[in-house]
Design an enzyme around this catalytic site. Structure first.
Site, PDB file in Angstrom:
ATOM      1  N   PRO A 124       0.813  -1.219   0.000  1.00  0.00           N
ATOM      2  CA  PRO A 124       0.000   0.000   0.000  1.00  0.00           C
ATOM      3  C   PRO A 124       0.850   1.275   0.000  1.00  0.00           C
ATOM      4  O   PRO A 124       0.334   2.351  -0.291  1.00  0.00           O
ATOM      5  CB  PRO A 124      -0.832  -0.111   1.285  1.00  0.00           C
ATOM      6  N   GLU A 151       2.925  -7.732   8.356  1.00  0.00           N
ATOM      7  CA  GLU A 151       3.024  -6.265   8.363  1.00  0.00           C
ATOM      8  C   GLU A 151       3.739  -5.734   7.127  1.00  0.00           C
ATOM      9  O   GLU A 151       3.650  -4.560   6.810  1.00  0.00           O
ATOM     10  CB  GLU A 151       3.757  -5.786   9.620  1.00  0.00           C
ATOM     11  N   ARG A 189      -5.700  -8.482 -20.172  1.00  0.00           N
ATOM     12  CA  ARG A 189      -6.758  -8.128 -21.124  1.00  0.00           C
ATOM     13  C   ARG A 189      -6.297  -7.119 -22.170  1.00  0.00           C
ATOM     14  O   ARG A 189      -7.016  -6.846 -23.122  1.00  0.00           O
ATOM     15  CB  ARG A 189      -8.030  -7.677 -20.392  1.00  0.00           C
ATOM     16  N   ASP A 204     -13.157   1.233 -23.763  1.00  0.00           N
ATOM     17  CA  ASP A 204     -13.386   2.673 -23.790  1.00  0.00           C
ATOM     18  C   ASP A 204     -13.372   3.377 -22.443  1.00  0.00           C
ATOM     19  O   ASP A 204     -13.113   4.566 -22.413  1.00  0.00           O
ATOM     20  CB  ASP A 204     -14.604   3.090 -24.610  1.00  0.00           C
TER      21      ASP A 204
END
Ligand code: 4HQ
Length: 277
Positions: A124, A151, A189, A204
């Protein structure tokens, strides 16, 4: 096999698990060699099972357009308890992923085949993943995805491997596996042939212009008193294109307005935007 001291109990989904191209009915999108290879280093390789065995990813693996190799970090645990985590120096709650097993695992996996690949660590505190970054990752031949638990990583893992630090958003998960799946999904993808013809148009939202997608409707025309906007059933394709573009612009402006609100102390979501427009 490389001369690395590597327990190679690799969990594999991809090229080897697949019949040769000649025995596959539609060979049009079957590649002889995957266009991108993902190596996932994780303590929970089985978490990827369902993710890789359904729908678009399953088809991409079967067609050899991508390959995904999973490696259990515990195979590189050297001490007698097969330990890969330990208590943090300086105290505090939780456990920290140890440097030796992780660094050695990455080096061993990189040595399995060339090229060494770009190393990504899911955390993060990394840079937020967006579609532009995904497009750049999709140009790589090989991505090494490092999934942490506990952690986080011993900082020397970051110093030694110099991975790109990837965050999928500002919230705390239990591990880097879901973020790694996000990277594999978003990148795959964009590989030519991975999306079927009926799906390829779905590019799009966040397209070249950076606009969000327009609203979509399908049958029935009327549901619980809500009808499909008339323009979409008019058959006037110029009108439809104009309506969709207007909707996309409107949604994109709305999103930008909302994005600045939380930076204003105590501003409720959906309240009036600052008077700038
Ligand atoms: N974690 N984006 C803690 C995340 C995360 C995120 C992954 C939790 C790493 C050790 N990763 N582990 N958000 O929350 O990427």
């Amino acid at each position: 096999m490389p001369a690395v001291s590597t327990p190679n109990h690799e969990v594999k989904s991809g090229s080897d698990a697949v019949p040769p191209a000649s025995s596959v009915e539609d060979s049009s999108t079957v590649a002889s060699r995957p266009l991108i290879r993902f190596d996932v280093l994780t303590l929970f390789p089985n978490l990827f099972e369902g993710f890789l065995s359904e729908s678009i990813l399953k088809r991409a693996l079967e067609r050899n357009l991508i390959a995904v190799h999973r490696h259990d970090l515990r195979n590189w645990a050297s001490n007698k308890h097969h330990q890969v985590d330990d208590r943090p120096f300086g105290g505090g709650p939780g456990m920290v992923l140890m440097a030796p097993p992780v660094v050695e695992a990455v080096e061993a996996v990189q040595a399995l085949t060339a090229p060494p690949g770009l190393v990504l660590a899911m955390t993060p505190s990394g840079r937020r993943l967006d579609q532009e970054w995904v497009r750049r990752l999709a140009t790589q031949p090989r991505l090494i995805l490092l999934c942490g638990r506990y952690e986080g990583f011993d900082e020397r893992i970051i110093e030694l491997l110099q991975p790109e630090l990837v965050s999928i958003g500002d919230y705390v998960l239990s591990g880097g596996e879901v973020p790694a799946m996000v990277v594999i999904d978003a990148v795959s993808r964009l590989i030519p042939g991975v999306l079927g013809d009926d799906q390829s148009a779905v590019e799009d939202s966040f397209g070249p212009e950076g606009l969000l997608d327009h609203p979509h409707y399908t049958r029935p025309r009327l549901y619980r008193g809500l009808s499909v906007p008339e323009v979409l059933t008019s058959g006037n394709h110029a009108e439809i294109a104009r309506w969709r573009r207007e909707q996309a612009l409107q949604r994109t402006r709305q999103r930008f307005r909302e994005a600045v609100l939380p930076t204003i102390p105590n501003a409720p979501y959906g309240s009036a935007p600052p008077a700038t427009e």
